[in-house]
Write an enzyme that holds these catalytic residues in place. Structure first.
Site, PDB file in Angstrom:
ATOM      1  N   GLU A  80      -3.454   7.792  -5.422  1.00 30.55           N
ATOM      2  CA  GLU A  80      -3.577   7.038  -6.672  1.00 30.55           C
ATOM      3  C   GLU A  80      -4.747   7.624  -7.454  1.00 30.55           C
ATOM      4  OE1 GLU A  80      -3.905   2.870  -5.784  1.00 30.55           O
ATOM      5  OE2 GLU A  80      -1.936   2.820  -4.836  1.00 30.55           O
ATOM      6  N   ARG A 118       0.850  -1.177   0.000  1.00 32.81           N
ATOM      7  CA  ARG A 118       0.000   0.000   0.000  1.00 32.81           C
ATOM      8  C   ARG A 118       0.894   1.237   0.000  1.00 32.81           C
ATOM      9  NH1 ARG A 118      -3.461  -2.738  -1.648  1.00 32.81           N
ATOM     10  NH2 ARG A 118      -5.561  -3.089  -0.837  1.00 32.81           N
ATOM     11  N   HIS A 141      -1.010   0.442  -9.879  1.00 31.38           N
ATOM     12  CA  HIS A 141      -1.643  -0.525  -8.968  1.00 31.38           C
ATOM     13  C   HIS A 141      -2.194  -1.728  -9.755  1.00 31.38           C
ATOM     14  CE1 HIS A 141      -3.691  -0.820  -4.761  1.00 31.38           C
ATOM     15  NE2 HIS A 141      -3.402  -2.020  -5.239  1.00 31.38           N
TER      16      HIS A 141
END
Ligand code: DGY
Length: 329
Positions: A267, A238, A286
C-alpha cells in the site's frame, strides 16, 4: 511535574491530538508521509510512549531503540499486524488498539464495495466519462443480484457481524466461517460452515479476518478454484490475506466475476500493478474506516490507550492483557 515524553508517528485528528498534547510532551510527526525506519528508530529513543499508525512497523528493534522506559505502544487501528505484539509482551509493554469504533463504518464500506463490484459502478462511471456509453440497452454492464444471494463471511467478529446485519436487509442468506465463533445475535442470522462450503456456496465472499500466519495467503489459487464463476470477492481486512497474482489470474480469465479491495500489498499499490488493468477489479486506498466521526473516535481511543499506559493504568483496549496477569501473578 514534567510530562511523559511520547513519539506520535502522524498527526492525529483533533479529539486525540488535544488529549495527547495536554497530557504529554509529544514529538509529533507532521509529515504527509510516514517517518522512515531510521526516523522512527531515532525519534523513539528515550520515549515513555509510542502512538503509531498501521503504516509503521514496530518490532523488537524499535522497542530496543526506545530503551527501558517505554511503557506503552498505542496503535491507531484495530489491526495490530504492524506491531510485534510478542516482542512487546516479552518486555511487559501493553499494546493498545481501537476496536469497536470502526465497526459500522467498515461494514458500510464493505457493502459499498460489494455493490460497486457486483453492479459494476466504477466500470460504468468510466464508460460515461470516456464517451464509451452510446445508448441505453438491455445488456449494458449486467451485474449480480443481491436478493436471495448467499454472502460468505470469512471472519465473524464485530465487523463480519455488522456486515451480516446489513445483508439481512438485502434479503441475502449469510454463511460464515470463524475459528473462534460466537453465536449470531438477533438480526445477524447466519449459518456457520467450513471454508470449502463457504467458497463453493457463496455468491459474495467478504474477508473480515485478522492477518495471522493462518490467514496470510489463504485466498490463493486453490481457494479461488472453489468459488463460483459469478462470485464477487471483497477484502477490507488486510492485503496479505489475498494472493494477488492468483487473484489477477482468476479475474483476468473470468474464473470469478469481480473483486473489490480496500487493502493491498503493498500500500499504495504501484500504478503499474496488473490488477489495475482489469475492468472487474476495484481498488480503493484503505479507507474502510474513513468516515469523519470514526476517525475522530479512533484518534481519541488511541490517545486514551496511550495516556492510560503512561499513567500505569490498564489500557481501555489492550491486545496483550497477559502483561497485567504477569504483574498480578
Ligand atoms: C484498522 O483499524 O485496522 C483498519 O485497517 C484501519 O482503520
Amino acid at each position: 511535574m514534567s510530562k511523559p515524553r511520547v513519539f506520535v508517528t502522524r498527526r492525529l485528528l483533533e479529539s486525540g491530538l488535544s488529549l495527547v498534547q495536554e497530557f504529554c510532551e509529544a514529538d509529533i510527526w507532521f509529515g504527509e508521509m510516514p517517518p522512515s525506519r531510521e526516523e522512527i528508530l531515532g525519534k523513539i529513543a528515550g520515549q515513555d510512549g509510542l502512538l503509531c499508525l498501521l503504516t509503521d512497523r514496530i518490532d523488537a528493534e524499535v522497542m530496543e531503540a526506545a530503551g527501558p522506559g517505554l511503557k506503552v505502544i498505542s496503535n491507531c487501528a484495530v489491526g495490530v499486524d504492524n506491531v510485534d505484539v510478542s516482542a512487546a509482551t516479552a518486555r511487559s509493554i501493553p499494546v493498545g488498539n481501537t476496536p469497536g469504533v470502526l465497526t459500522e463504518a467498515t461494514a458500510d464500506m464493505t457493502f459499498a464495495l460489494l455493490m460497486a463490484a457486483a453492479r459494476r459502478v466504477v466500470e460504468g462511471e468510466r464508460q460515461v466519462r470516456s464517451g464509451g456509453w452510446k445508448t441505453w440497452s438491455l445488456d449494458n454492464l449486467l451485474g449480480a443480484d443481491f436478493a436471495g444471494a448467499t454472502l460468505g463471511l470469512v471472519g465473524f467478529g464485530r465487523i463480519g457481524r455488522a456486515v451480516a446485519r446489513r445483508a439481512s436487509g438485502f434479503g441475502m442468506r449469510v454463511i460464515y466461517t470463524d475459528p473462534n465463533p460466537t453465536a449470531p445475535q438477533p438480526g445477524e442470522e447466519a449459518l456457520q460452515v467450513d471454508l470449502d462450503t463457504l467458497l463453493h456456496e457463496s455468491d459474495f465472499v467478504s474477508l473480515h479476518t485478522p492477518l495471522t500466519d493462518e490467514t496470510r495467503g489463504m485466498m490463493n489459487a486453490a481457494a479461488f478454484a472453489k468459488m463460483k464463476a459469478t462470485a464477487v470477492l471483497v477484502n477490507t481486512s488486510r492485503g496479505p490475506v489475498v494472493d494477488q497474482p492468483a487473484l489477477y489470474q482468476v479475474l483476468k480469465s473470468h474464473q470469478i466475476f469481480a473483486a473489490a479491495l480496500d487493502v493491498t500489498v503493498p500500500e499504495p499499490l504501484p500504478t503499474d500493478n496488473p490488477l489495475l488493468t482489469l475492468e472487474n477489479c476495484i481498488i480503493v486506498p484503505h479507507i474502510a474506516s474513513a468516515s469523519r466521526q470514526t476517525r475522530q473516535n479512533m484518534s481519541r481511543m488511541a490517545a486514551e490507550n496511550l495516556i492510560a499506559g503512561l499513567k500505569g493504568e490498564r489500557l481501555p483496549n489492550c491486545v496483550n492483557p497477559e502483561v497485567y496477569g504477569r504483574e498480578q501473578g
